[in-house]
Design a protein around this motif. Structure first.
Motif, PDB file in Angstrom:
ATOM      1  N   GLY B   9      -1.716 -10.410  13.826  1.00 50.72           N
ATOM      2  CA  GLY B   9      -2.103 -10.274  15.229  1.00 50.72           C
ATOM      3  C   GLY B   9      -1.067  -9.589  16.088  1.00 50.72           C
ATOM      4  N   VAL B  10      -0.235  -8.711  15.488  1.00 48.83           N
ATOM      5  CA  VAL B  10       0.768  -8.007  16.297  1.00 48.83           C
ATOM      6  C   VAL B  10       0.144  -6.861  17.087  1.00 48.83           C
ATOM      7  CG1 VAL B  10       2.757  -8.560  14.846  1.00 48.83           C
ATOM      8  CG2 VAL B  10       1.493  -6.455  14.412  1.00 48.83           C
ATOM      9  N   GLY B  11      -0.903  -6.268  16.507  1.00 52.01           N
ATOM     10  CA  GLY B  11      -1.496  -5.109  17.170  1.00 52.01           C
ATOM     11  C   GLY B  11      -2.938  -4.908  16.754  1.00 52.01           C
ATOM     12  N   LEU B  12      -3.596  -3.992  17.437  1.00 50.26           N
ATOM     13  CA  LEU B  12      -5.010  -3.730  17.192  1.00 50.26           C
ATOM     14  C   LEU B  12      -5.227  -2.222  17.121  1.00 50.26           C
ATOM     15  CD1 LEU B  12      -8.017  -4.759  17.218  1.00 50.26           C
ATOM     16  CD2 LEU B  12      -7.923  -4.488  19.706  1.00 50.26           C
ATOM     17  N   VAL B  13      -5.858  -1.777  16.037  1.00 54.02           N
ATOM     18  CA  VAL B  13      -6.238  -0.363  15.914  1.00 54.02           C
ATOM     19  C   VAL B  13      -7.739  -0.290  16.137  1.00 54.02           C
ATOM     20  CG1 VAL B  13      -6.198   1.695  14.461  1.00 54.02           C
ATOM     21  CG2 VAL B  13      -4.415  -0.043  14.205  1.00 54.02           C
ATOM     22  N   LEU B  14      -8.160   0.416  17.195  1.00 56.83           N
ATOM     23  CA  LEU B  14      -9.564   0.374  17.608  1.00 56.83           C
ATOM     24  C   LEU B  14     -10.461   1.292  16.790  1.00 56.83           C
ATOM     25  CD1 LEU B  14      -8.685   0.059  21.328  1.00 56.83           C
ATOM     26  CD2 LEU B  14     -10.198  -1.520  20.143  1.00 56.83           C
ATOM     27  N   HIS B  15      -9.883   2.316  16.157  1.00 53.88           N
ATOM     28  CA  HIS B  15     -10.695   3.279  15.405  1.00 53.88           C
ATOM     29  C   HIS B  15      -9.833   3.858  14.293  1.00 53.88           C
ATOM     30  CE1 HIS B  15     -13.036   6.929  14.566  1.00 53.88           C
ATOM     31  NE2 HIS B  15     -14.048   6.318  15.147  1.00 53.88           N
ATOM     32  N   ALA B  16     -10.477   4.172  13.172  1.00 54.13           N
ATOM     33  CA  ALA B  16      -9.734   4.665  12.010  1.00 54.13           C
ATOM     34  C   ALA B  16      -8.966   5.955  12.307  1.00 54.13           C
ATOM     35  CB  ALA B  16     -10.692   4.884  10.851  1.00 54.13           C
ATOM     36  N   ASP B  17      -9.432   6.753  13.275  1.00 53.46           N
ATOM     37  CA  ASP B  17      -8.759   8.022  13.598  1.00 53.46           C
ATOM     38  C   ASP B  17      -7.563   7.853  14.539  1.00 53.46           C
ATOM     39  OD1 ASP B  17     -10.684   9.265  12.117  1.00 53.46           O
ATOM     40  OD2 ASP B  17     -11.903   9.884  13.835  1.00 53.46           O
ATOM     41  N   ALA B  50       3.143   3.912  18.539  1.00 50.97           N
ATOM     42  CA  ALA B  50       2.733   4.999  17.632  1.00 50.97           C
ATOM     43  C   ALA B  50       2.680   4.496  16.200  1.00 50.97           C
ATOM     44  CB  ALA B  50       3.700   6.173  17.745  1.00 50.97           C
ATOM     45  N   LEU B  51       1.632   4.898  15.476  1.00 58.04           N
ATOM     46  CA  LEU B  51       1.484   4.508  14.069  1.00 58.04           C
ATOM     47  C   LEU B  51       1.970   5.600  13.132  1.00 58.04           C
ATOM     48  CD1 LEU B  51      -2.092   2.968  14.253  1.00 58.04           C
ATOM     49  CD2 LEU B  51       0.060   1.718  14.007  1.00 58.04           C
ATOM     50  N   GLU B  52       2.055   6.826  13.661  1.00 54.21           N
ATOM     51  CA  GLU B  52       2.484   7.962  12.830  1.00 54.21           C
ATOM     52  C   GLU B  52       3.251   8.943  13.718  1.00 54.21           C
ATOM     53  OE1 GLU B  52      -1.562  10.479  12.566  1.00 54.21           O
ATOM     54  OE2 GLU B  52      -1.746   8.426  11.825  1.00 54.21           O
ATOM     55  N   PRO B  53       3.944   9.928  13.124  1.00 51.15           N
ATOM     56  CA  PRO B  53       4.661  10.886  13.970  1.00 51.15           C
ATOM     57  C   PRO B  53       3.667  11.706  14.790  1.00 51.15           C
ATOM     58  CG  PRO B  53       5.280  11.118  11.632  1.00 51.15           C
ATOM     59  CD  PRO B  53       4.090  10.219  11.688  1.00 51.15           C
ATOM     60  N   ILE B  54       3.959  11.887  16.073  1.00 51.59           N
ATOM     61  CA  ILE B  54       3.106  12.703  16.939  1.00 51.59           C
ATOM     62  C   ILE B  54       4.009  13.779  17.545  1.00 51.59           C
ATOM     63  CG2 ILE B  54       1.498  12.715  18.895  1.00 51.59           C
ATOM     64  CD1 ILE B  54       1.210   9.622  18.481  1.00 51.59           C
ATOM     65  N   ALA B  55       3.698  15.048  17.238  1.00 51.47           N
ATOM     66  CA  ALA B  55       4.552  16.148  17.714  1.00 51.47           C
ATOM     67  C   ALA B  55       4.274  16.452  19.177  1.00 51.47           C
ATOM     68  CB  ALA B  55       4.295  17.394  16.869  1.00 51.47           C
ATOM     69  N   ASP B  56       5.252  17.042  19.842  1.00 56.58           N
ATOM     70  CA  ASP B  56       5.109  17.451  21.239  1.00 56.58           C
ATOM     71  C   ASP B  56       3.844  18.293  21.394  1.00 56.58           C
ATOM     72  OD1 ASP B  56       5.551  18.042  23.857  1.00 56.58           O
ATOM     73  OD2 ASP B  56       7.346  19.266  23.539  1.00 56.58           O
ATOM     74  N   GLY B  57       2.957  17.910  22.299  1.00 56.87           N
ATOM     75  CA  GLY B  57       1.726  18.675  22.535  1.00 56.87           C
ATOM     76  C   GLY B  57       0.547  18.215  21.702  1.00 56.87           C
ATOM     77  N   ASP B  58       0.783  17.347  20.728  1.00 57.49           N
ATOM     78  CA  ASP B  58      -0.321  16.844  19.900  1.00 57.49           C
ATOM     79  C   ASP B  58      -1.152  15.813  20.658  1.00 57.49           C
ATOM     80  OD1 ASP B  58       0.256  18.417  17.770  1.00 57.49           O
ATOM     81  OD2 ASP B  58       0.787  16.787  16.380  1.00 57.49           O
ATOM     82  N   GLU B  59      -2.392  15.673  20.174  1.00 55.46           N
ATOM     83  CA  GLU B  59      -3.297  14.722  20.825  1.00 55.46           C
ATOM     84  C   GLU B  59      -2.922  13.279  20.482  1.00 55.46           C
ATOM     85  OE1 GLU B  59      -7.005  16.149  19.280  1.00 55.46           O
ATOM     86  OE2 GLU B  59      -7.268  17.562  20.951  1.00 55.46           O
ATOM     87  N   VAL B  60      -3.003  12.423  21.504  1.00 52.05           N
ATOM     88  CA  VAL B  60      -2.852  10.984  21.285  1.00 52.05           C
ATOM     89  C   VAL B  60      -4.272  10.411  21.237  1.00 52.05           C
ATOM     90  CG1 VAL B  60      -1.938   8.815  22.200  1.00 52.05           C
ATOM     91  CG2 VAL B  60      -0.613  10.947  22.433  1.00 52.05           C
ATOM     92  N   VAL B  61      -4.573   9.676  20.142  1.00 46.55           N
ATOM     93  CA  VAL B  61      -5.956   9.246  19.896  1.00 46.55           C
ATOM     94  C   VAL B  61      -6.057   7.718  19.892  1.00 46.55           C
ATOM     95  CG1 VAL B  61      -7.907   9.373  18.272  1.00 46.55           C
ATOM     96  CG2 VAL B  61      -6.380  11.345  18.557  1.00 46.55           C
ATOM     97  N   GLU B  65     -10.878   8.667  20.269  1.00 47.99           N
ATOM     98  CA  GLU B  65     -11.041   9.738  21.255  1.00 47.99           C
ATOM     99  C   GLU B  65      -9.661  10.162  21.767  1.00 47.99           C
ATOM    100  OE1 GLU B  65     -13.978  11.026  22.306  1.00 47.99           O
ATOM    101  OE2 GLU B  65     -15.272   9.643  21.181  1.00 47.99           O
ATOM    102  N   VAL B  66      -9.601  11.394  22.292  1.00 50.53           N
ATOM    103  CA  VAL B  66      -8.330  11.888  22.833  1.00 50.53           C
ATOM    104  C   VAL B  66      -8.047  11.225  24.184  1.00 50.53           C
ATOM    105  CG1 VAL B  66      -7.098  13.930  23.655  1.00 50.53           C
ATOM    106  CG2 VAL B  66      -8.633  14.106  21.677  1.00 50.53           C
ATOM    107  N   ILE B  67      -6.910  10.579  24.320  1.00 52.93           N
ATOM    108  CA  ILE B  67      -6.560   9.978  25.620  1.00 52.93           C
ATOM    109  C   ILE B  67      -5.456  10.754  26.331  1.00 52.93           C
ATOM    110  CG2 ILE B  67      -7.288   7.649  24.900  1.00 52.93           C
ATOM    111  CD1 ILE B  67      -4.182   6.990  24.852  1.00 52.93           C
ATOM    112  N   GLY B  68      -4.917  11.791  25.681  1.00 47.83           N
ATOM    113  CA  GLY B  68      -3.881  12.604  26.317  1.00 47.83           C
ATOM    114  C   GLY B  68      -3.100  13.370  25.267  1.00 47.83           C
ATOM    115  N   ARG B  69      -2.038  14.040  25.720  1.00 43.63           N
ATOM    116  CA  ARG B  69      -1.178  14.807  24.807  1.00 43.63           C
ATOM    117  C   ARG B  69       0.249  14.295  24.882  1.00 43.63           C
ATOM    118  NH1 ARG B  69      -3.538  19.249  22.823  1.00 43.63           N
ATOM    119  NH2 ARG B  69      -5.353  20.014  23.962  1.00 43.63           N
TER     120      ARG B  69
END
Lengths: 396, 102
Positions: B9-17, B50-61, B65-69
């Motif tokens: 119960g540390v966190g919740l992932v709402l969608h597989a993507d 963050a669950l994985e590396p996200i590069a500058d300018g990449d989509e945050v999901v 769905e995309v919630i920002g960059r």
């Protein structure tokens, strides 16, 4: 699964879940007097004080008129007094005529004509008391869920709103619509970033275009002013609660309307259909104004989700408070009606959504909400701003 | 509850993507998140990690769905919020500069 409740049948055929006498001031100039009349006339008399001035630009004035008439026509209202100072550009008689189309008794009262605030309060009290007495004779009748128009709102959102309280209320909307009722959610700025999902659910092209057009307009207002929406959306409170962007807030917000097709979209305070399924209303993101828009549209009951702990109610419609934040439930249980935070602890959505639906049924049948117990009756009318009027002009 | 609950119960992932999880507890640095990923800093209840590396300018999901960059590069276990993730909508400031949103 439907439910039945004992409501108040109005002359126009609609059913109320409350039997209030409304005192509707046409401007801020008489808002305090309206409150005084409601206080002195006693329980069951509700004022709708607001901040609109005695003269507004035409479109803004028309919107105020639409709200006042709509609130007077809400089926929770048994009778109404339209109160004016007498210098307003809004014509109290015209509002009264519009309200009386629903068949309920309506009187107007002009503070300048009757000789000032003292006589106005006394006369208002007498009229309200007489209306109150007569309203006890209104036919009480059994009705079912198909006659409920359920307005849903969120305010003081945090990250739990999108994962617990909003989907729980969405589940209740789905059940109500299956039983033949109407659910309505609004706050167009909070469709930004999620409009593609709603657009895909629209049942016809006209609704789809209208929805996308309204979202564009709200977004363009920010661009027209050369400002960055991020300053206001998500709000600083939302951000503290973990919401980073408007897209994230919107994606969490739209789930409070459930999963059924979008049957239509009406303007702020425009009448909502009975038995209409899921219908959107184009309103601003300010929650109190947005609730009032839906009450003016005929919603008899509101569900209001709040992660951070908003306490607001409404003078005419009972407001059911639902929180998905366990800390808010612990700290503010006396202001909350449904605890949806148990979803975070593993309760199923159907269980928690079922509790919202059962609460709706009980409230329809007369159970008072936390906000009603505490007489929390916030009321505000959305005022069209110069930039919005300008934007309307540009877009025709 | 929709989505996948991480650990106890540390966190919740709402969608597989999704490339972020929502913290269901106040997380501290070193707290395990998912697999080998541990929190690299404090992440308050309800906030995103963050669950994985996200590069500058990449989509945050999130929600699939995309919630920002990302406005900077984000490492797994990092707190994701307004300091490193930006909305792409309602940006009158960008319209003024003639930088149309994509």
């Amino acid at each position: 699964m439907t439910f039945t409740f004992t409501g108040y049948r109005r002359p126009d055929g609609r059913i109320g879940v409350r039997n209030h006498v409304a005192v509707l001031p046409t401007s801020v100039a008489v808002s305090s007097i309206a409150e005084r009349i409601a206080e002195t006339a006693g329980d069951g008399v509700r004022a709708t004080p607001h901040q609109m001035g005695t003269s507004q630009p035409d479109r803004a004035r028309e919107q105020t008129e639409q709200v006042l008439a709509g609130v007077g026509k809400n089926p929770n209202v048994a009778a109404a007094i339209v109160l004016e100072l007498g210098t307003e550009s809004i014509d109290a008689d015209a509002i009264a005529d519009e309200v009386s189309k629903s068949g309920i008794p309506v009187e107007t009262l002009s503070v300048r004509s009757v000789g000032g605030t003292g006589p106005a309060i006394e006369q208002g009290r007498e009229t309200a008391t007489a209306f109150r007495r007569d309203s006890e004779d209104v036919r009480r009748e059994e009705a079912d869920a198909s006659e409920i128009v359920f307005g849903v709102e969120c305010g003081g959102s945090d990250a739990t709103s999108g994962i617990a309280a909003n989907p729980a209320v969405g589940e209740a909307c789905d059940r109500l619509i299956e039983a033949g009722g109407t659910a309505c959610f609004s706050e167009t700025p909070e469709f930004i970033g999620a409009e593609h999902i709603l657009a895909d659910r629209c049942t016809d092209e006209e609704t789809r275009e209208r929805l996308l057009n309204r979202v564009d307009q709200r977004e363009a207002q920010a661009e027209l002013m050369g400002v960055d929406l991020r300053g206001a959306q998500p709000t600083p409170g939302n951000q503290e609660g973990g919401l980073t962007t408007i897209e994230e807030k919107s994606l969490g917000a739209i789930v409070k309307g459930g999963t059924t097709p979008v049957e239509g979209m009406v303007d702020y305070a425009e009448p909502l259909p009975v038995g209409g399924g899921l219908v959107l209303m184009d309103t601003p993101g300010y929650d109190v104004e947005s609730v009032v828009g839906k009450v003016a549209g005929g919603a008899q009951i509101i569900a209001f989700t709040t992660g951070r702990g908003s306490t607001t109610g409404n003078p005419i419609a009972p407001v059911i408070k639902v929180t998905g934040n366990p800390r808010t439930w612990d700290r503010m249980a006396s202001n909350m009606d449904v605890n949806a935070s148990t979803i975070v602890e593993g309760d199923s959505m159907s269980e928690v959504g079922g509790r919202v639906y059962e609460t709706m049924a009980a409230v329809a049948d007369g159970r008072r909400t936390a906000a009603e117990h505490r007489r929390l009756e916030e009321f505000a009318i959305n005022e069209l701003q110069p930039n919005e009027l300008a934007a309307e002009g540009i877009r025709g | 509850m929709k989505g996948e609950v991480l650990g106890d119960g540390v966190g919740l992932v709402l969608h597989a993507d999704d490339n972020v999880a929502t913290a269901l507890q106040d997380l501290e640095a070193q707290d395990p998140i998912d697999g080998d990923t541990t929190a690299v800093e404090s992440v308050p209840f309800g906030h995103k990690v963050a669950l994985e590396p996200i590069a500058d300018g990449d989509e945050v999901v999130k929600y699939g769905e995309v919630i920002g960059r990302a406005s900077g590069s984000i490492a797994p276990g990092e707190w994701v919020h307004t300091h490193n993730c930006e909305s792409t909508r309602g940006r009158g400031d960008l319209a003024e500069e003639g930088v149309a949103e994509s």
